[in-house]
Design a protein around this motif. Structure first.
Motif, PDB file in Angstrom:
ATOM      1  N   LYS A 161       0.822  -1.215   0.000  1.00  0.00           N
ATOM      2  CA  LYS A 161       0.000   0.000   0.000  1.00  0.00           C
ATOM      3  C   LYS A 161       0.857   1.266   0.000  1.00  0.00           C
ATOM      4  CE  LYS A 161      -4.225  -1.625  -0.118  1.00  0.00           C
ATOM      5  NZ  LYS A 161      -5.455  -1.239   0.517  1.00  0.00           N
ATOM      6  N   LEU A 176      -6.628  -3.030   8.520  1.00  0.00           N
ATOM      7  CA  LEU A 176      -6.685  -3.837   7.295  1.00  0.00           C
ATOM      8  C   LEU A 176      -6.371  -3.046   6.014  1.00  0.00           C
ATOM      9  CD1 LEU A 176      -7.177  -6.780   6.845  1.00  0.00           C
ATOM     10  CD2 LEU A 176      -9.595  -6.316   6.525  1.00  0.00           C
ATOM     11  N   ILE A 177      -6.757  -1.787   5.929  1.00  0.00           N
ATOM     12  CA  ILE A 177      -6.501  -1.056   4.678  1.00  0.00           C
ATOM     13  C   ILE A 177      -5.003  -0.796   4.474  1.00  0.00           C
ATOM     14  CG2 ILE A 177      -6.788   1.192   3.510  1.00  0.00           C
ATOM     15  CD1 ILE A 177      -9.689   1.053   4.073  1.00  0.00           C
ATOM     16  N   TRP A 184      -1.490  -8.278   7.361  1.00  0.00           N
ATOM     17  CA  TRP A 184      -2.709  -8.173   6.553  1.00  0.00           C
ATOM     18  C   TRP A 184      -3.369  -9.545   6.379  1.00  0.00           C
ATOM     19  CZ3 TRP A 184      -3.480 -10.649   1.815  1.00  0.00           C
ATOM     20  CH2 TRP A 184      -4.762 -10.438   1.283  1.00  0.00           C
ATOM     21  N   ARG A 188      -7.053 -10.193   7.799  1.00  0.00           N
ATOM     22  CA  ARG A 188      -8.139 -10.375   6.821  1.00  0.00           C
ATOM     23  C   ARG A 188      -8.856 -11.701   7.102  1.00  0.00           C
ATOM     24  NH1 ARG A 188      -9.884  -7.899   1.402  1.00  0.00           N
ATOM     25  NH2 ARG A 188     -11.256  -9.524   0.652  1.00  0.00           N
ATOM     26  N   GLY A 365     -15.910   2.366   5.978  1.00  0.00           N
ATOM     27  CA  GLY A 365     -17.324   2.180   5.709  1.00  0.00           C
ATOM     28  C   GLY A 365     -18.135   3.452   5.788  1.00  0.00           C
ATOM     29  N   THR A 368     -16.889   6.409   2.258  1.00  0.00           N
ATOM     30  CA  THR A 368     -17.200   5.871   0.937  1.00  0.00           C
ATOM     31  C   THR A 368     -18.709   5.886   0.675  1.00  0.00           C
ATOM     32  OG1 THR A 368     -17.018   3.754   2.055  1.00  0.00           O
ATOM     33  CG2 THR A 368     -15.195   4.373   0.620  1.00  0.00           C
ATOM     34  N   GLN A 427     -15.253   5.692  -5.550  1.00  0.00           N
ATOM     35  CA  GLN A 427     -14.778   6.083  -4.219  1.00  0.00           C
ATOM     36  C   GLN A 427     -13.883   4.977  -3.663  1.00  0.00           C
ATOM     37  OE1 GLN A 427     -15.665   9.039  -3.625  1.00  0.00           O
ATOM     38  NE2 GLN A 427     -17.539   9.320  -4.820  1.00  0.00           N
ATOM     39  N   ARG A 433      -0.530   1.941  -4.743  1.00  0.00           N
ATOM     40  CA  ARG A 433       0.317   0.781  -4.520  1.00  0.00           C
ATOM     41  C   ARG A 433       1.788   1.177  -4.625  1.00  0.00           C
ATOM     42  NH1 ARG A 433      -4.019  -0.874  -3.390  1.00  0.00           N
ATOM     43  NH2 ARG A 433      -4.951  -2.909  -3.812  1.00  0.00           N
ATOM     44  N   PHE A 496     -15.248  -1.703  -6.238  1.00  0.00           N
ATOM     45  CA  PHE A 496     -14.796  -2.171  -4.926  1.00  0.00           C
ATOM     46  C   PHE A 496     -13.392  -2.770  -5.014  1.00  0.00           C
ATOM     47  CE2 PHE A 496     -19.473  -2.238  -4.563  1.00  0.00           C
ATOM     48  CZ  PHE A 496     -19.620  -1.458  -3.417  1.00  0.00           C
ATOM     49  N   GLY A 497     -12.609  -2.333  -5.981  1.00  0.00           N
ATOM     50  CA  GLY A 497     -11.265  -2.884  -6.141  1.00  0.00           C
ATOM     51  C   GLY A 497     -11.342  -4.282  -6.748  1.00  0.00           C
ATOM     52  N   ARG A 501      -7.281  -8.001  -2.214  1.00  0.00           N
ATOM     53  CA  ARG A 501      -7.490  -6.829  -1.359  1.00  0.00           C
ATOM     54  C   ARG A 501      -8.788  -6.107  -1.692  1.00  0.00           C
ATOM     55  NH1 ARG A 501      -2.429  -4.789   1.704  1.00  0.00           N
ATOM     56  NH2 ARG A 501      -4.223  -4.218   2.977  1.00  0.00           N
ATOM     57  N   CYS A 503     -12.563  -4.872  -1.481  1.00  0.00           N
ATOM     58  CA  CYS A 503     -13.343  -4.404  -0.335  1.00  0.00           C
ATOM     59  C   CYS A 503     -14.057  -5.570   0.364  1.00  0.00           C
ATOM     60  CB  CYS A 503     -14.387  -3.418  -0.853  1.00  0.00           C
ATOM     61  SG  CYS A 503     -15.428  -2.742   0.444  1.00  0.00           S
ATOM     62  N   ALA A 509     -22.222  -2.429   1.943  1.00  0.00           N
ATOM     63  CA  ALA A 509     -22.372  -1.075   1.402  1.00  0.00           C
ATOM     64  C   ALA A 509     -23.434  -1.028   0.304  1.00  0.00           C
ATOM     65  CB  ALA A 509     -21.035  -0.591   0.853  1.00  0.00           C
TER      66      ALA A 509
HETATM   67  C1  HEM Z   1     -19.889   2.140  -1.245  1.00  0.00           C
HETATM   68  C2  HEM Z   1     -19.065   1.964  -0.240  1.00  0.00           C
HETATM   69  C3  HEM Z   1     -17.673   1.422  -0.401  1.00  0.00           C
HETATM   70  C4  HEM Z   1     -16.815   1.546  -1.443  1.00  0.00           C
HETATM   71  C5  HEM Z   1     -17.042   2.280  -2.758  1.00  0.00           C
HETATM   72  C6  HEM Z   1     -15.603   0.854  -1.079  1.00  0.00           C
HETATM   73  C7  HEM Z   1     -14.500   0.734  -1.900  1.00  0.00           C
HETATM   74  C8  HEM Z   1     -13.366   0.023  -1.562  1.00  0.00           C
HETATM   75  C9  HEM Z   1     -12.257  -0.180  -2.456  1.00  0.00           C
HETATM   76  C10 HEM Z   1     -12.161   0.350  -3.878  1.00  0.00           C
HETATM   77  C11 HEM Z   1     -11.345  -0.919  -1.787  1.00  0.00           C
HETATM   78  C12 HEM Z   1     -10.014  -1.429  -2.342  1.00  0.00           C
HETATM   79  C13 HEM Z   1      -8.888  -0.517  -1.939  1.00  0.00           C
HETATM   80  C14 HEM Z   1      -7.573  -0.920  -2.557  1.00  0.00           C
HETATM   81  O1  HEM Z   1      -7.466  -1.918  -3.234  1.00  0.00           O
HETATM   82  O2  HEM Z   1      -6.614  -0.157  -2.348  1.00  0.00           O
HETATM   83  C15 HEM Z   1     -11.847  -1.157  -0.467  1.00  0.00           C
HETATM   84  C16 HEM Z   1     -11.179  -1.839   0.526  1.00  0.00           C
HETATM   85  C17 HEM Z   1     -11.667  -2.029   1.788  1.00  0.00           C
HETATM   86  N1  HEM Z   1     -12.938  -1.705   2.219  1.00  0.00           N
HETATM   87 FE1  HEM Z   1     -14.390  -0.803   1.186  1.00  0.00          FE
HETATM   88  N2  HEM Z   1     -15.754   0.346   0.171  1.00  0.00           N
HETATM   89  C18 HEM Z   1     -17.007   0.653   0.624  1.00  0.00           C
HETATM   90  C19 HEM Z   1     -17.565   0.305   1.823  1.00  0.00           C
HETATM   91  C20 HEM Z   1     -16.925  -0.396   2.809  1.00  0.00           C
HETATM   92  C21 HEM Z   1     -17.519  -0.800   4.059  1.00  0.00           C
HETATM   93  C22 HEM Z   1     -18.966  -0.549   4.460  1.00  0.00           C
HETATM   94  C23 HEM Z   1     -16.547  -1.438   4.776  1.00  0.00           C
HETATM   95  C24 HEM Z   1     -16.625  -2.074   6.134  1.00  0.00           C
HETATM   96  C25 HEM Z   1     -17.703  -2.496   6.725  1.00  0.00           C
HETATM   97  C26 HEM Z   1     -15.347  -1.440   3.966  1.00  0.00           C
HETATM   98  C27 HEM Z   1     -14.141  -1.964   4.353  1.00  0.00           C
HETATM   99  C28 HEM Z   1     -13.030  -2.075   3.538  1.00  0.00           C
HETATM  100  C29 HEM Z   1     -11.773  -2.661   3.980  1.00  0.00           C
HETATM  101  C30 HEM Z   1     -11.447  -3.182   5.366  1.00  0.00           C
HETATM  102  C31 HEM Z   1     -10.912  -2.638   2.868  1.00  0.00           C
HETATM  103  C32 HEM Z   1      -9.487  -3.140   2.809  1.00  0.00           C
HETATM  104  C33 HEM Z   1      -9.459  -4.593   2.416  1.00  0.00           C
HETATM  105  C34 HEM Z   1      -8.054  -5.160   2.344  1.00  0.00           C
HETATM  106  O3  HEM Z   1      -7.124  -4.432   2.023  1.00  0.00           O
HETATM  107  O4  HEM Z   1      -7.932  -6.351   2.597  1.00  0.00           O
HETATM  108  N3  HEM Z   1     -15.622  -0.810   2.781  1.00  0.00           N
HETATM  109  N4  HEM Z   1     -13.107  -0.581  -0.354  1.00  0.00           N
END
Ligand code: HEM
Length: 596
Positions: A161, A176-177, A184, A188, A365, A368, A427, A433, A496-497, A501, A503, A509
């Motif tokens: 990251k 986690l992000i 990680w 995860r 959460g 976004t 979003q 990276r 959502f990626g 990794r 989401c 969501a």
């Molecule tokens: C519409 C709403 C959301 C959008 C558009 C969104 C989008 C994303 C995207 C694009 C990533 C990938 C990031 C990357 O690869 O660098 C991500 C990762 C993540 N999101 Fe979401 N997200 C949303 C809602 C949520 C919610 C509600 C949660 C938790 C309850 C959440 C938890 C996470 C976590 C923990 C990661 C990291 C996962 C990892 O690296 O293993 N997100 N999200």
């Protein structure tokens, strides 16, 4: 200077759009062509201006390297191509490969507008991968779906990251992000099971109740004839939801402004400021100790951390006292939160790591989903035709009920509206990276230590992949087709990626947004408020508006809208497999591949 005029051009474009759109309500068809003409003209002007910027040398292709210059000089002197290939192959180095196109820029040019806008213009000039250099610092900008897929899915182990982890360290630690490597992988594997189907189903009453609180607020504003600023209301709605879902805490931010709500916002704004800062001002030796802003941030962070520690302690006590056996779909009915699941699972983790994870989930959460709702309502306010179709669907599917899990399959157009909003306003707009080893991206070799921005904005608006890429057109996704995701769109669409990794909250969501949108449009009509500031973009981690989304909200007259106060209790019917409800991509596959 040029950048300033570029952004003022955008300003006028949006002002015109807003004005014209208001007229659209009276005479939709006859004005449509005029709007398109104006938009086309403005777009053309914007492109011309950028071409002038590029021609003026503001962004210039770097001259070829010493080796390739020497090669071309020797060629001119008559040395044969074969001999040169032989000599240069012996000397080694990456010169056998083409060099990545390079643009040089001034940081000022990028900072005067949301940074992903000039990146889009540069993408149109330099292509799916190029290097952007500011003085000694350079970034690789990726807008090519197959390269994005390579980084995210095919070879994710070679990427970390990077800068993101450095910037977010103060607030998310090894959550986690930002986490990489073994931390990680372990976290995860522990956290993903907490978002099981029964948990997501239980969230429906939370989504419904929280949105109903927002409806009550809008009802009062509509009755008083007051305009409302929807962006901040959406931010409060999603904060209330995520607080309950992650650690069973009711921020109640739609009703009251407590110290903790303010503290959370102070921390969030700081994280966003840091992600767009040209230099890490928070690391400057004396400054970091005396800056009033940083002091405020530290105090806010302390309060948030103490609150989290308290919540963890309360939850631990509950878990110790309960007699429920832990199992795969374990859930405490009184407290279905993710924290409760983690503690009941016997998660053996330091309290700092647990806090980092909770904070990460809160931030991930919250912002976004709030941004998705904000831009969805902006887009709807610009297109009465889509709004009418959406309201029709919601009226016929929901009647006066709160939405349930079973409705998700039926609210297909609503889902498409959100899919399309996520395409136009992803979003976050870029994924960050850093390469951990040498690799080959497309036809170009890259070294370890390269900072990379995958521009989801560019992927989602590329004229190569999308017809009328800038047009809000939910119909581009057939209602009877699969729910669009990165796999079935071949990495041209990454809401959502993708890869391990991806989401973990995509299902949560998606349902949260469908519930909120459907309940709101069922009860109200939304228009941009007269005299409201033009809706322009600015960016932190997600895309915000510069001055809010001020709207006039009116109660819908027909059909009469009286939502039932009773919320159906969620019964999880084993015949309804949420994973089969076509709103999310193959999370299960991602989960299993992430832990294998
Ligand atoms: C519409 C709403 C959301 C959008 C558009 C969104 C989008 C994303 C995207 C694009 C990533 C990938 C990031 C990357 O690869 O660098 C991500 C990762 C993540 N999101 Fe979401 N997200 C949303 C809602 C949520 C919610 C509600 C949660 C938790 C309850 C959440 C938890 C996470 C976590 C923990 C990661 C990291 C996962 C990892 O690296 O293993 N997100 N999200």
């Amino acid at each position: 200077m040029a950048a300033v005029s570029l952004s003022s051009l955008q300003f006028s474009s949006q002002t015109v759009q807003t004005r014209v759109n208001r007229k659209k309500y009276n005479n939709v068809k006859s004005n449509d062509d005029a709007v398109k003409d104006v938009e086309r003209l403005l777009e053309q002007k914007r492109r011309e201006e950028l071409s002038a910027r590029i021609a003026s040398g503001e962004f210039t292709v770097e001259k070829s390297s010493f080796q390739s210059q020497l090669k071309s000089n020797l060629l001119k002197l008559g040395v044969s191509k074969e001999i040169l290939e032989f000599i240069f192959n012996l000397t080694g180095g990456p010169e056998y490969y083409p060099r990545i196109p390079e643009a040089k820029g001034s940081i000022k040019a990028i900072r005067s507008e949301p940074f992903f806008i000039p990146l889009y213009e540069l993408y149109l000039t330099y292509g799916g991968i190029f290097r952007l250099t500011f003085g000694p610092k350079s970034f690789l900008i990726v807008s090519d779906p197959s390269i994005a897929k390579h980084i995210l899915k095919d070879n994710p182990k070679s990427y970390s990251k990077g800068i993101l982890a450095e910037i977010l360290d103060f607030v998310m630690g090894k959550g986690l992000i930002p986490a990489d490597g073994e931390i990680w992988r372990v976290r995860r594997r522990v956290i993903v099971p907490a978002l099981h189907q029964k948990f997501v189903a239980a969230m429906f009453s939370l989504f419904g109740q929280a949105t109903d609180r927002l409806c009550q607020k809008l009802d009062a504003a509509a009755a008083d004839g007051e305009d409302v600023e929807m962006e901040s209301l959406f931010s409060r709605l999603t904060l209330d939801i995520i607080g309950k879902a992650v650690f069973n805490y009711d921020f109640d931010s739609l009703k009251v402004d407590t110290g903790i709500v303010e503290a959370v916002y102070t921390v969030l704004r700081e994280a966003e400021d840091r992600s767009t800062a040209p230099i890490p001002f928070w690391e400057i030796p004396i400054w970091k100790d005396i800056s009033p802003k940083l002091k405020k941030v530290n105090t806010a962070l302390k309060l948030v951390n103490e609150t989290l520690d308290n919540l963890i302690a309360i939850c631990k006590k509950m878990v110790d006292e309960e007699e429920l056996q832990f199992h795969e779909e374990y859930m405490n009915e009184q407290d279905p939160s993710i924290l409760h699941f983690l503690l009941a699972s016997g998660d053996d983790v330091t309290s700092k790591q647990l806090r980092d994870d909770l904070m990460t989930l809160l931030i991930a959460g919250h912002e976004t989903s709030a941004a998705v709702l904000t831009w969805t309502f902006y887009l709807l306010s610009q297109d009465p035709r889509v709004m009418a179709k959406l309201q029709n669907e919601v009226d016929s599917v929901l009647g006066d009920r709160f939405p349930t899990v079973e409705d998700m399959k039926k609210l297909r157009y609503t889902t498409r509206v959100i899919n399309e909003s996520l395409r136009l306003y992803p979003q976050p707009p870029v994924l960050i990276r850093r390469s951990l080893e040498n690799d080959i991206l497309g036809k170009y070799p890259i070294k370890s230590g390269e900072d990379i921005f995958i521009s989801v904005w560019n992927l989602h608006r590329s004229p190569n992949h999308w017809e009328d890429a800038d047009k809000f057109n939910p119909e581009r996704w057939p209602l009877d087709g699969p729910n669009p995701n990165e796999t079935n769109q071949n990495f041209s669409y990454l809401p959502f990626g993708g890869g391990p990794r991806k989401c973990i909250g995509d299902m949560f969501a998606t349902f949260e947004n469908i519930v909120a949108v459907s309940m709101l449009v069922r009860r109200f009509d939304f228009q941009l408020a007269l005299g409201a500031p033009p809706v322009k973009m600015t960016t932190g981690a997600t895309i915000h508006t510069t001055e809010g989304l001020k709207m006039t909200v009116t109660r819908r007259r027909r059909p009469p809208i009286i939502p039932t106060l009773e919320i159906p209790t969620v019964k999880v019917d084993s015949s309804v497999n949420i994973a089969q409800v076509e709103t999310v991509s193959g999370q299960k596959d991602e989960v299993s591949s992430a832990i294998s």
